[in-house]
Design an enzyme around this catalytic site. Sequence first.
Site, mmCIF file in Angstrom:
data_model
loop_
_atom_site.group_PDB
_atom_site.id
_atom_site.type_symbol
_atom_site.label_atom_id
_atom_site.label_comp_id
_atom_site.label_asym_id
_atom_site.label_seq_id
_atom_site.Cartn_x
_atom_site.Cartn_y
_atom_site.Cartn_z
ATOM 1 N N GLU A 247 36.302 37.320 35.233
ATOM 2 C CA GLU A 247 36.661 37.685 34.042
ATOM 3 C C GLU A 247 37.516 39.366 34.331
ATOM 4 O O GLU A 247 36.929 40.229 33.987
ATOM 5 C CB GLU A 247 36.238 37.666 32.706
ATOM 6 C CG GLU A 247 35.627 36.419 32.365
ATOM 7 C CD GLU A 247 37.346 35.140 31.986
ATOM 8 O OE1 GLU A 247 38.417 35.870 31.092
ATOM 9 O OE2 GLU A 247 37.224 34.859 31.282
ATOM 10 N N CYS A 281 38.983 44.180 27.815
ATOM 11 C CA CYS A 281 40.418 43.708 28.271
ATOM 12 C C CYS A 281 41.233 43.792 27.528
ATOM 13 O O CYS A 281 42.068 43.236 27.918
ATOM 14 C CB CYS A 281 39.988 42.642 29.727
ATOM 15 S SG CYS A 281 38.115 41.640 28.556
HETATM 16 P P1 NAD Z 1 34.419 49.914 38.073
HETATM 17 O O1 NAD Z 1 35.360 49.140 38.772
HETATM 18 O O2 NAD Z 1 33.780 50.900 38.682
HETATM 19 O O3 NAD Z 1 33.331 49.029 37.853
HETATM 20 C C1 NAD Z 1 33.656 47.720 36.883
HETATM 21 C C2 NAD Z 1 32.517 47.018 36.502
HETATM 22 O O4 NAD Z 1 32.388 46.579 37.992
HETATM 23 C C3 NAD Z 1 31.293 48.268 36.186
HETATM 24 O O5 NAD Z 1 30.532 46.819 35.385
HETATM 25 C C4 NAD Z 1 30.581 47.851 38.146
HETATM 26 O O6 NAD Z 1 29.128 47.779 37.757
HETATM 27 C C5 NAD Z 1 30.873 47.213 38.445
HETATM 28 N N1 NAD Z 1 31.025 47.116 39.729
HETATM 29 C C6 NAD Z 1 31.691 47.983 40.706
HETATM 30 N N2 NAD Z 1 32.232 47.796 42.362
HETATM 31 C C7 NAD Z 1 31.182 46.863 41.971
HETATM 32 C C8 NAD Z 1 30.464 45.715 43.067
HETATM 33 N N3 NAD Z 1 30.856 46.304 44.123
HETATM 34 N N4 NAD Z 1 30.128 44.748 43.146
HETATM 35 C C9 NAD Z 1 29.618 44.108 41.514
HETATM 36 N N5 NAD Z 1 30.066 44.797 40.435
HETATM 37 C C10 NAD Z 1 31.268 46.309 40.863
HETATM 38 O O7 NAD Z 1 35.042 50.422 36.676
HETATM 39 P P2 NAD Z 1 34.969 51.606 36.121
HETATM 40 O O8 NAD Z 1 35.212 53.256 36.126
HETATM 41 O O9 NAD Z 1 33.255 51.180 35.339
HETATM 42 O O10 NAD Z 1 35.209 50.645 34.825
HETATM 43 C C11 NAD Z 1 37.229 50.878 34.306
HETATM 44 C C12 NAD Z 1 37.501 50.068 35.044
HETATM 45 O O11 NAD Z 1 37.158 48.734 35.114
HETATM 46 C C13 NAD Z 1 38.996 49.689 33.747
HETATM 47 O O12 NAD Z 1 39.974 50.282 33.858
HETATM 48 C C14 NAD Z 1 38.911 48.382 33.255
HETATM 49 O O13 NAD Z 1 40.124 47.378 34.158
HETATM 50 C C15 NAD Z 1 37.891 47.753 34.194
HETATM 51 N N6 NAD Z 1 36.808 47.159 33.186
HETATM 52 C C16 NAD Z 1 37.049 45.433 32.213
HETATM 53 C C17 NAD Z 1 35.850 45.222 31.915
HETATM 54 C C18 NAD Z 1 36.730 43.481 31.148
HETATM 55 O O14 NAD Z 1 36.472 43.607 29.952
HETATM 56 N N7 NAD Z 1 37.617 43.025 32.051
HETATM 57 C C19 NAD Z 1 34.743 45.636 31.949
HETATM 58 C C20 NAD Z 1 35.024 47.335 31.775
HETATM 59 C C21 NAD Z 1 35.031 47.386 32.957
#
Ligand code: NAD
Length: 475
Positions: A247, A281
């Site tokens: 997702e 999202c």
């Molecule tokens: P990010 O990409 O660092 O992290 C997003 C999520 O992924 C976080 O919960 C983080 O703990 C997890 N994550 C990060 N690296 C990981 C890895 N290697 N393995 C497993 N999990 C990992 O970004 P962020 O700064 O936390 O959030 C920003 C972006 O993330 C937003 O711009 C948005 O696009 C996206 N996001 C999307 C949703 C959604 O509902 N689809 C939710 C949260 C964040």
Amino acid sequence: MSQYPELKLFIGGEWRQATGEPVLNPATQAILGSVPRATPRDLDDALQSAEEGFRVWSRTAPDKRAEIINKAAEILRSRAEQVATVLTLEQGKPIGQSRSEVLRSCDILEWDAQEGRRLYGRVIPSGPGMRHSVLRQPIGVVAAFSPWNFPIASPARKVGAALATGCALILKASEETPASALELVRAFDDAGLPPGVLNLVFGDPAEISEYLIPQPVVRMVTFTGSVSIGKQLTAMAGAHMKPVIMELGGHSPVIVCADVDPSVSAAQCTTAKARNAGQICTSPTRFFVEDAAYDEFVDAMATKAASLKIGDGLDHETELGPLANMRRVAAMEVLVEDAIAKGARLNTGGSKCAGEGNFFPLTVLSDVPLDAKAMNEEPFGPLALITRVESLEEAIQKANATPFGLAGYALTDSAKKANRLYEELEVGNLSINHFVASIAETPFGGIKDSGFGREGGVEGLHGYTVVKNVSHLMT
Ligand code: NAD
């Protein structure tokens, strides 16, 4: 006594303490607690516990499984006020939205619990002495990664569907909002879920996913988060031939047709955009407004956005809470500056609110060119980007012009226009004349870069099962 719980890991039915990183309140920057960091030893124990838990849970009758899941939902419902407070403290959203999220999580668990009793197979007509049967079986141990924007609803979606089908899980919830997931797991512990069936870990996200995904015990991966991390985890799972549910991000278009009242539509759009400060999202983001409605729509949206009460989510009058972390504030500033430099008009908002906390106003930009960064990168924050279009044709073409395909919205009273959108908008979820992208009963998920697999609905449960065909020649 603090309302914020002590943070622990949950492995093999036991709560484990460990040292870790501070968790901050985004409204005040105050330290709420310390999130424990799982060691490889903790992860090994979680893997072993989940394997044992799966053996027990997959052999538990579906009605008994439903009874325990329902009990957990009932316990969580009875704690809704306390859990909502914890959620707002660590994530920032207004308390009413946190309460709705907790109650929605209970609805999801209850619906999944019942649907798990209806995972029917089929018997295929065959010749004398032969019986072909199709069984749906739980896939096994699931590694689940949930984000900070819906810190209880997102884990509830994964946990509800996995447990209802008979799977066991290792849940790695967000380190930025750990207590909400902990409260979900505590409800299951208190409901009598057997040890090992649901395990909760925190730590370095990359270290944990790299450790867990290749392990033979893990049979499936589910992730909610950004497209870039989703692609990395999908590649890792693919290398080990494990299915995934992804997702990922969205960049939702809203098509506003000239046949609806522009001011009423603008008010609806603003309320939807303000939800969770746009950190969803499915947040409506790119507004394609037909020419005849455009000017009135822009003015009405800017006026409504400027009137929103910004503040700490615990204040009952707050309509727009803080952003969950400073990364989002920095991202908003970059996107706004770039859009203005490329010719967009700033109608309201545009820069961080003065004072402490991650507050950023709902920002309305109009005449936004398609090459602005914000039109192509998911803002994941309170930005409304409005663009004038001459026709439905042009709106659809522009709406489909990004690699995203999660949610889409349209406001129109024309059945003919709506029918065209059913057919042509490239999204997994289309909502016409409202802004609810999904409920417990309906499948939710994306196409294109927004991911694949579904959460919710029958499809959501099917994602946690494997199909076995049995051909039995009766001698
Ligand atoms: P990010 O990409 O660092 O992290 C997003 C999520 O992924 C976080 O919960 C983080 O703990 C997890 N994550 C990060 N690296 C990981 C890895 N290697 N393995 C497993 N999990 C990992 O970004 P962020 O700064 O936390 O959030 C920003 C972006 O993330 C937003 O711009 C948005 O696009 C996206 N996001 C999307 C949703 C959604 O509902 N689809 C939710 C949260 C964040």
